[in-house]
Motif scaffolding. Structure first.
Motif, short mmCIF file in Angstrom:
data_model
loop_
_atom_site.label_atom_id
_atom_site.label_comp_id
_atom_site.label_asym_id
_atom_site.label_seq_id
_atom_site.Cartn_x
_atom_site.Cartn_y
_atom_site.Cartn_z
N LEU A 433 5.16 0.96 -13.15
CA LEU A 433 4.92 2.10 -12.25
C LEU A 433 3.42 2.35 -12.12
N ALA A 434 2.69 2.26 -13.25
CA ALA A 434 1.23 2.43 -13.18
C ALA A 434 0.65 1.40 -12.21
N GLY A 435 1.13 0.15 -12.33
CA GLY A 435 0.64 -0.91 -11.45
C GLY A 435 1.01 -0.66 -10.00
N MET A 436 2.22 -0.16 -9.79
CA MET A 436 2.66 0.12 -8.41
C MET A 436 1.77 1.18 -7.78
N TYR A 437 1.53 2.28 -8.53
CA TYR A 437 0.67 3.33 -7.97
C TYR A 437 -0.76 2.83 -7.77
N TYR A 438 -1.21 2.00 -8.69
CA TYR A 438 -2.59 1.53 -8.66
C TYR A 438 -2.82 0.63 -7.44
N TRP A 439 -1.92 -0.32 -7.20
CA TRP A 439 -2.15 -1.29 -6.12
C TRP A 439 -1.47 -0.90 -4.81
N TRP A 440 -0.73 0.21 -4.79
CA TRP A 440 -0.05 0.62 -3.57
C TRP A 440 -1.00 0.69 -2.37
N PRO A 441 -2.15 1.38 -2.52
CA PRO A 441 -3.06 1.45 -1.36
C PRO A 441 -3.49 0.06 -0.88
N LYS A 442 -3.65 -0.88 -1.81
CA LYS A 442 -4.05 -2.23 -1.42
C LYS A 442 -2.93 -2.93 -0.65
N MET A 443 -1.67 -2.64 -1.05
CA MET A 443 -0.53 -3.27 -0.38
C MET A 443 -0.33 -2.72 1.02
N PHE A 444 -0.39 -1.37 1.14
CA PHE A 444 0.09 -0.73 2.36
C PHE A 444 -0.99 0.03 3.12
N GLY A 445 -2.14 0.22 2.50
CA GLY A 445 -3.20 0.93 3.21
C GLY A 445 -3.10 2.44 3.13
N PHE A 446 -2.18 2.98 2.31
CA PHE A 446 -2.18 4.43 2.07
C PHE A 446 -1.79 4.70 0.63
N SER A 447 -2.20 5.87 0.13
CA SER A 447 -1.88 6.22 -1.26
C SER A 447 -0.57 6.99 -1.31
N LEU A 448 0.06 6.97 -2.47
CA LEU A 448 1.27 7.77 -2.66
C LEU A 448 0.87 9.18 -3.06
N ASN A 449 1.67 10.13 -2.59
CA ASN A 449 1.37 11.54 -2.80
C ASN A 449 1.29 11.89 -4.28
N GLU A 450 0.19 12.52 -4.69
CA GLU A 450 -0.01 12.82 -6.12
C GLU A 450 0.97 13.87 -6.63
N ARG A 451 1.18 14.93 -5.82
CA ARG A 451 2.00 16.06 -6.28
C ARG A 451 3.42 15.61 -6.59
N LEU A 452 4.02 14.91 -5.64
CA LEU A 452 5.39 14.44 -5.86
C LEU A 452 5.42 13.45 -7.02
N GLY A 453 4.37 12.66 -7.12
CA GLY A 453 4.29 11.70 -8.20
C GLY A 453 4.23 12.37 -9.56
N GLY A 524 1.06 10.16 3.72
CA GLY A 524 0.15 9.73 2.64
C GLY A 524 -1.28 9.53 3.12
N GLU A 525 -2.22 9.75 2.23
CA GLU A 525 -3.63 9.63 2.58
C GLU A 525 -3.96 8.17 2.91
N ARG A 526 -4.53 7.92 4.10
CA ARG A 526 -4.86 6.55 4.50
C ARG A 526 -6.11 6.08 3.76
N ASP A 527 -6.08 4.84 3.36
CA ASP A 527 -7.23 4.29 2.64
C ASP A 527 -8.08 3.47 3.60
N LEU A 528 -9.22 4.03 4.05
CA LEU A 528 -10.05 3.33 5.03
C LEU A 528 -11.19 2.56 4.38
N THR A 529 -11.47 2.87 3.11
CA THR A 529 -12.59 2.21 2.44
C THR A 529 -12.19 0.89 1.83
N GLY A 530 -10.92 0.75 1.48
CA GLY A 530 -10.49 -0.42 0.73
C GLY A 530 -10.70 -0.25 -0.76
N ASP A 531 -11.33 0.86 -1.16
CA ASP A 531 -11.66 1.05 -2.58
C ASP A 531 -11.38 2.50 -2.99
N PRO A 532 -10.11 2.91 -2.96
CA PRO A 532 -9.81 4.34 -3.15
C PRO A 532 -10.07 4.84 -4.57
#
Lengths: 655, 297
Positions: A433-453, A524-532
């Motif tokens: 799960l840590a890995g999924m949250y960590y690399w999610w933005p790299k996979m899909f270009g957006f982060s998963l919501n922190e609050r729900l997480g 979800g917050e879009r990751d435009l930098t590539g380095d969230p």
């Protein structure tokens, strides 16, 4: 004639159980829904071109991830059914037969069809990007691996509605699994489902080992390799040496069952103990196959979210490699009580305890990576922090179990159950799960919501302790595993009830993850930098999601934590793009063959399950033809023109 | 070491009483015989040694996360490039090595010790155990009687269980007396146990054997020597005989209650082992009979 068909159907399909009929309806509706949606949106071609035939490691990773999450759902539902049955004494919610099937599928699915593909998802997504490579070493083989896993898992899960599920435990010990005691096709589903996906796992092991050894960016020496890649190396070495043992064990047991041979039977010179040896020669290294990459993930996450270099890099590498070697010398600790001599038991007891030493060292290194850092409590870090106490306890009870004479009192009791869930959930699942949250933005270009997480995190973690701590005590009370019910005078009721509440809390935690994913797809917050996360390794140097070819220019590596170092020097891949001319990029072509070949494997497996040899032979023939076609195919690569690369980079705002 | 065990033990007892208010429910932690006690002592020793590592680690984690959290006013030092300390690494390679070494010594010592009968006790008795689908059959070779799903044993005498299976392998476990051993087809493995306290305890099958596996518990009545002799006498006088046909009937998969028999076919246990492949196992270490050594003492 009609009678004939009816009697066939009543054996072929699982009947007589309202829950299964309801699932039948749900499955049919789900399939019809998918077919309708794809047809309505005219997406069939897209599905074939973009996903089924893809050899892109990033897309294969995403398909692994989706499959793993679905399997986590199924395995989790199995767990909840079991905990519901055991919540109170003398319940009749499930009968013995169903309970036995459910604990078997729960164990098999969680290890082989959830943990393994989830890891392979993260291997696929992160490893080539961390190396600065454009794909894995053998992209076609990578696709073969995925589809073999997929159809292996499908075959295994099919047993739920066709033929009946296996019911002899995920360890599948003979002679219980031999024809004399277990006639049904369920056990065959187990053997073939795992065998088919096991071929895929073996190929993945080879693929990633070669990728890491041969495809690193210039300047990335082995001692500059990110620790996740090192953990993948350790894990792949174990895969390559351990899986053949499983393959042999399953194949011989299958021959016993379909051809009436006597490798593991009680009579006629068979020896069931040999299966148990082979199974655990694979089975114990298997837990290190899944936990070592999790260690790698924790290493990346701890370092990133403490804003600090990993403490004791060399020690981390050495301890990974020690574990991967020692893991072969501990298998007999799964049966100290099966009559091995005191000398044998002493050897395996001490070897098992030795694993605790490098593992303990790693924990201290993680702690001191945080020491004098700046700890950000983002989701990946939360799961990592939760891992440390949970795994420390699980490891401690593991060492207690390794004390051979004491194990005579723990073996097959709920103490054992609590222990391995604590290491496999606290160690592996938290890491996944840590890995999924960590690399999610790299996979899909957006982060998963922190609050729900965070809701998911707390439900899952509190639920975990409520569920499994009481099970240690149940072990001391003498409760054995795999009992489908117990009487009230055993005194086990209160702890079992508490444990079941915990299981439901974990279930709610999982639902929050599902909601979190669905919500974040839209909001979800879009990751435009590539380095969230302000990352340290090369995957964060490129856009999110990564373009098809990953790196327009292969980066030069001069330090460990390559991207951190580039940032410190004021360098970036955008600047490289501006400095250097684009060149055509050599890429592998998509291919439908892996999918077709896996379908033939599935057909063959299905034939073996029901002893329909014509069908089994037909499937194998198909597999052979696919291999010949592939061998004669000389047109499997192409070049992306330099202008296209430039256009893509420009569209991403990176020129 | 003794005092450490006692401290740890008292600590654990306090925890358990605090948790449940009743400690009788934990047979593994309150064994009634020397084998179980030895195993319990190892459990406590290992738990205490592990606590020595775990508790500081968790405390350290809490401290570090609090002190180095990422808050704007946090004045704790921040050294992003500090990644190496030979002394620290030496310390945390050292600690687990010492702990594992200590634990290994005790583990190996007791692993060997437990293959022999408990010392300084009475004349051993022998019971042959066969696990079937889904019931337990017990033969008393010296007394000539047989039982199903219960045993009576005299207090204070070591019992040598000889274990086999005439069905899928199971595991023979009486938590209050001590650890378990598998019952395997074609093998006759030995397990020493002893009970010093009169009472009734529960034994169970610990390894999954199919449909009605959950029903495979049996009662263990620990009796005074004289009561035990009386029980044998009563069995001999009042119970039916177990015949070959009767055993075949028992062997059919199913659940039965408790049964008693005044006699049984003399070689049935040996024949069962041989029939299931025992002839290949003649040199097996576990099948060596230690009762002769015992009698020589």
């Amino acid at each position: 004639m009609f009678e004939h068909i009816r009697s066939f159907a009543s054996h072929f399909f699982v009947t007589g159980e309202p829950m299964i009929y309801a699932s039948d309806v749900a499955i049919v509706l789900f399939l019809v829904g998918i077919i309708f949606t794809l047809t309505y949106l005219k997406k069939w071609k897209w599905l074939w071109r973009e996903w089924i035939t893809t050899v892109d490691h990033k897309k294969i990773g995403i398909m692994y991830l989706i499959s793993a999450l679905l399997m986590m759902f199924r395995g989790g539902v199995d767990a909840l059914l079991m905990r519901t049955q055991l919540a109170l004494p003398n319940q009749t919610f499930l009968d013995a037969e169903h309970y036995n099937q459910i604990f078997t599928t729960h164990g098999t699915i969680m290890i082989l069809f959830m943990a393994m593909p989830f890891l392979f998802a993260l291997f696929n997504i992160a490893v080539p990007l961390q190396l600065g490579a454009r794909d894995v070493a053998f992209p076609f083989l990578n696709s073969v691996s995925f589809w073999l896993f997929f159809f292996g898992a499908l075959l295994f899960n099919l047993s739920f509605v066709i033929g009946g599920s296996p019911d002899a435990g995920w360890t599948s010990y003979p002679p219980l699994t031999e024809l004399g005691f277990d006639k049904g096709p369920g056990e065959n589903f187990y053997l073939l489902g795992i065998q088919i996906s096991g071929i895929g796992s073996m190929a993945t092991g080879i693929n990633f080992l070669v990728t890491i050894l041969k495809m690193r960016a210039p300047g990335m020496t082995l001692m500059r390799l990110p620790l996740f890649c090192w953990s993948v190396v350790a894990s792949c070495i174990i895969i390559i040496f351990a899986f053949p043992a499983l393959t042999v064990a399953l194949a011989l047991l299958l021959i016993d069952r379909v051809a009436d041979a006597h490798f593991f039977t009680m009579l006629h010179g068979g020896n069931p103990m040999m299966f148990i040896n082979l199974f655990w020669i694979w089975g114990h290294p298997e837990v290190y196959i899944v936990v070592l990459p999790a260690y790698g993930i924790y290493s990346e996450v701890v370092s990133t979210f403490s804003g600090k270099k990993i403490f004791g890099y060399k020690t981390m590498v050495i301890s990974l490699m020690i574990i991967s070697v020692v893991s072969y010398f501990v298998w007999a600790h799964h049966y100290f009580t099966m009559g091995a001599s005191a000398g044998v038991n002493s050897f395996f007891a001490v070897a098992s305890m030795l694993i605790g030493i490098p593992t303990g060292v790693k924990v201290f290194n993680w702690l001191f990576t945080m020491f004098r850092g700046r700890i950000q409590l983002k989701l990946p870090m939360l799961w990592t922090l939760a891992f440390i106490p949970c795994f420390a306890m699980g490891g401690a009870t593991g060492i207690m179990l390794a004390v051979a004479p004491a194990d005579y009192q723990y073996h097959n009791s709920y103490f054992l159950i609590a222990h391995f869930h604590q290491t496999l959930i606290g160690g592996v699942a938290f890491g996944l799960l840590a890995g999924m949250y960590y690399w999610w933005p790299k996979m899909f270009g957006f982060s998963l919501n922190e609050r729900l997480g965070r809701w998911a995190f707390w439900f899952f973690n509190i639920g975990f302790y409520v569920c499994f701590m009481p099970q240690y005590f149940l072990g001391f009370m003498g409760m054995t595993r795999r009992v489908y019910t117990y009487s009230g005078d055993t005194g086990w009721t209160s702890f079992n009830f508490i444990s079941s509440i915990g299981a439901y809390l974990m279930g709610i935690g999982f639902l929050f993850i599902v909601v979190q994913v669905l919500y974040s797809i839209k909001y979800g917050e879009r990751d435009l930098t590539g380095d969230p996360w302000n990352g340290r390794t090369l995957e964060w140097a490129i856009a999110s999601p990564a373009p098809h070819y990953n790196f327009a220019h292969i980066p030069e590596v001069t330090e460990r934590d390559a991207w951190w170092d580039m940032k410190a020097r004021g360098e970036s891949l955008i600047k490289v793009n501006q400095r250097m001319a684009f060149k055509p990029i050599h890429m592998p072509k998509n291919s439908g063959l892996p999918f077709i070949m896996a379908v033939f494997f599935f057909i063959s497996g299905f034939g073996f399950v029901f002893n329909w040899y014509w069908m089994a032979a037909l499937g194998l023939l198909g597999v052979g033809i696919c291999m010949i076609v592939r061998s004669n195919n000389r047109d499997s690569e192409y070049y992306i023109p330099a202008e296209d690369v430039e256009k893509t980079e420009a569209a991403l705002g990176r020129v | 070491m003794k005092s450490l065990w006692q401290k740890g033990f008292i600590l654990l007892i306090l925890c358990l009483i605090f948790l449940t208010g009743c400690s009788e429910k934990y047979p593994v932690l309150h064994p009634v015989g020397p084998v179980g006690e030895k195993e319990r002592n190892l459990i406590i020793l290992s738990a205490v040694l592990m606590a020595i590592v775990i508790i500081p680690v968790i405390a350290l984690l809490a401290f570090i996360v609090y002190r180095y959290r990422d808050k704007p006013n946090n004045r704790a030092p921040y050294k992003p490039n500090w990644d190496d300390s030979k002394i620290l690494e030496f310390v945390w390679w050292g600690i687990p090595i010492i702990i594992i070494a200590v634990l290994s010594i005790y583990t190996v010592r007791d692993t060997f010790a437990l293959t022999k009968p408990p010392a300084n006790t009475g004349e051993p008795i022998s019971i042959q155990v066969t696990s079937l689908d889904w019931k337990w059959v017990f033969f008393y070779p010296d007394e000539g009687v047989a039982t199903v799903n219960y045993i009576d044993i005299p207090a204070g005498r070591p019992v040598q269980f000889e274990l086999t299976s005439d069905a899928p392998m199971n595991s023979f476990w009486i938590p209050a007396l001590g650890g378990q051993e598998y019952t395997m087809p074609g093998m006759a493995m030995r397990l020493w146990l002893q009970a010093n306290k009169v009472g009734t305890y529960t034994g169970k099958g610990a390894n999954f054997t199919g449909k009605e596996f959950s029903k495979m518990s049996f009662a263990v009545h620990v009796k005074k020597e004289t009561d035990f002799d009386q029980w044998v006498k009563a069995l001999k006088n009042q119970s039916p005989q177990l015949t070959e046909a009767g055993y075949k009937q028992l062997k059919k998969p199913g659940v039965v209650g408790k049964k008693s028999f005044s006699s049984y076919p003399k070689d049935i246990f040996h024949d069962t082992v041989m029939k299931n492949g025992g002839k290949y196992m003649n040199n097996d270490w576990m099948m060596k009979d230690h009762s002769q050594e015992m009698k020589g003492k």
